[in-house]
Write an enzyme that holds these catalytic residues in place. Structure first.
Site, PDB file in Angstrom:
ATOM      1  N   VAL A  15       1.061  -1.284  -0.022  1.00 46.27           N
ATOM      2  CA  VAL A  15      -0.047  -0.085  -0.197  1.00 46.27           C
ATOM      3  C   VAL A  15       0.992   1.409   0.051  1.00 46.27           C
ATOM      4  O   VAL A  15       1.635   1.546   1.025  1.00 46.27           O
ATOM      5  CB  VAL A  15      -1.044  -0.019   1.222  1.00 46.27           C
ATOM      6  CG1 VAL A  15      -1.704   1.259   0.945  1.00 46.27           C
ATOM      7  CG2 VAL A  15      -1.811  -1.202   1.018  1.00 46.27           C
TER       8      VAL A  15
ATOM      9  N   HIS B 278       3.147   3.458   6.325  1.00 45.72           N
ATOM     10  CA  HIS B 278       2.467   2.994   7.500  1.00 45.72           C
ATOM     11  C   HIS B 278       3.483   1.958   8.231  1.00 45.72           C
ATOM     12  O   HIS B 278       4.195   1.535   7.784  1.00 45.72           O
ATOM     13  CB  HIS B 278       1.085   1.975   7.068  1.00 45.72           C
ATOM     14  CG  HIS B 278       1.690   1.072   5.993  1.00 45.72           C
ATOM     15  ND1 HIS B 278       1.737   1.257   4.880  1.00 45.72           N
ATOM     16  CD2 HIS B 278       2.031  -0.529   6.130  1.00 45.72           C
ATOM     17  CE1 HIS B 278       2.007   0.394   3.870  1.00 45.72           C
ATOM     18  NE2 HIS B 278       2.197  -0.817   4.639  1.00 45.72           N
TER      19      HIS B 278
HETATM   20  P1  AMP Z   1       2.639  -3.416   3.325  1.00 43.34           P
HETATM   21  O1  AMP Z   1       3.072  -4.744   2.455  1.00 43.34           O
HETATM   22  O2  AMP Z   1       3.570  -3.181   4.371  1.00 43.34           O
HETATM   23  O3  AMP Z   1       2.295  -2.286   2.227  1.00 43.34           O
HETATM   24  O4  AMP Z   1       1.404  -3.887   4.260  1.00 43.34           O
HETATM   25  C1  AMP Z   1       0.088  -3.482   3.787  1.00 43.34           C
HETATM   26  C2  AMP Z   1      -0.680  -3.829   4.732  1.00 43.34           C
HETATM   27  O5  AMP Z   1      -2.189  -3.411   4.665  1.00 43.34           O
HETATM   28  C3  AMP Z   1      -1.096  -5.402   4.820  1.00 43.34           C
HETATM   29  O6  AMP Z   1      -0.631  -6.225   6.149  1.00 43.34           O
HETATM   30  C4  AMP Z   1      -2.381  -5.664   4.732  1.00 43.34           C
HETATM   31  O7  AMP Z   1      -3.286  -6.720   5.261  1.00 43.34           O
HETATM   32  C5  AMP Z   1      -3.010  -4.222   5.203  1.00 43.34           C
HETATM   33  N1  AMP Z   1      -4.198  -3.812   4.528  1.00 43.34           N
HETATM   34  C6  AMP Z   1      -4.754  -3.790   3.359  1.00 43.34           C
HETATM   35  N2  AMP Z   1      -5.840  -3.360   3.371  1.00 43.34           N
HETATM   36  C7  AMP Z   1      -6.134  -3.078   4.445  1.00 43.34           C
HETATM   37  C8  AMP Z   1      -7.583  -2.338   5.018  1.00 43.34           C
HETATM   38  N3  AMP Z   1      -8.561  -2.095   4.239  1.00 43.34           N
HETATM   39  N4  AMP Z   1      -7.483  -2.333   6.467  1.00 43.34           N
HETATM   40  C9  AMP Z   1      -6.471  -2.809   7.205  1.00 43.34           C
HETATM   41  N5  AMP Z   1      -5.495  -3.241   6.604  1.00 43.34           N
HETATM   42  C10 AMP Z   1      -5.274  -3.275   5.415  1.00 43.34           C
END
Ligand code: AMP
Length: 127
Positions: A106, A110
């Protein structure tokens, strides 16, 4: 290369209220919510409200108030989750994946706060 922020990413939609989240904490400049696909018994994402792609983008361009708020929000989340190392069975890992090599899914900064079990080695050596 300049950062290009995609305002259609899923966390931008959460910040605009277009998609719901399981909120843990909201401050003036930051939001924390449970990861939808938890990798540990406790797994919360902390994001700044501003349009920052990665940690380095944020660190280089956010203003001091945003940075202070974000760092404090992470500390508050650790307290809420009861993963502070001083507590019995406490301890956590803070991870921020960035870019292609970091396998960031994403494109909105984060920090993952993970805890609630022994988290194992930080990285697989095979990859
Ligand atoms: P990253 O690989 O560090 O970009 O992690 C993205 C994280 O976002 C993953 O652990 C997903 O499970 C989490 N994620 C994606 N969509 C959502 C959502 N709608 N609400 C909460 N977490 C999410």
């Amino acid at each position: 290369m300049p950062y290009i922020y995609d305002n259609q990413n899923i966390f931008a939609k959460i910040l605009r209220g277009e998609i719901s989240c399981s909120k843990v904490l909201e401050t003036k400049y930051s939001l924390a919510f449970h990861d939808i696909n938890p990798a540990a018994p406790k797994h919360v994402l902390v994001i700044p409200k501003g349009a920052y792609v990665t940690y380095d983008h944020f660190a280089q361009t956010a203003n001091d108030a945003e940075i202070i708020d974000f760092v404090k929000a992470i500390g508050q989340v650790c307290k809420i989750l009861q993963v502070e190392p001083a507590q019995d069975g406490g301890g956590f890992r803070a991870i921020s994946n960035a870019g292609e090599a970091g396998l960031q899914e994403v494109p909105h900064l984060h920090v993952h706060i993970l805890g609630g079990r022994n988290l194992g080695p930080m990285l697989s050596k095979s990859q």
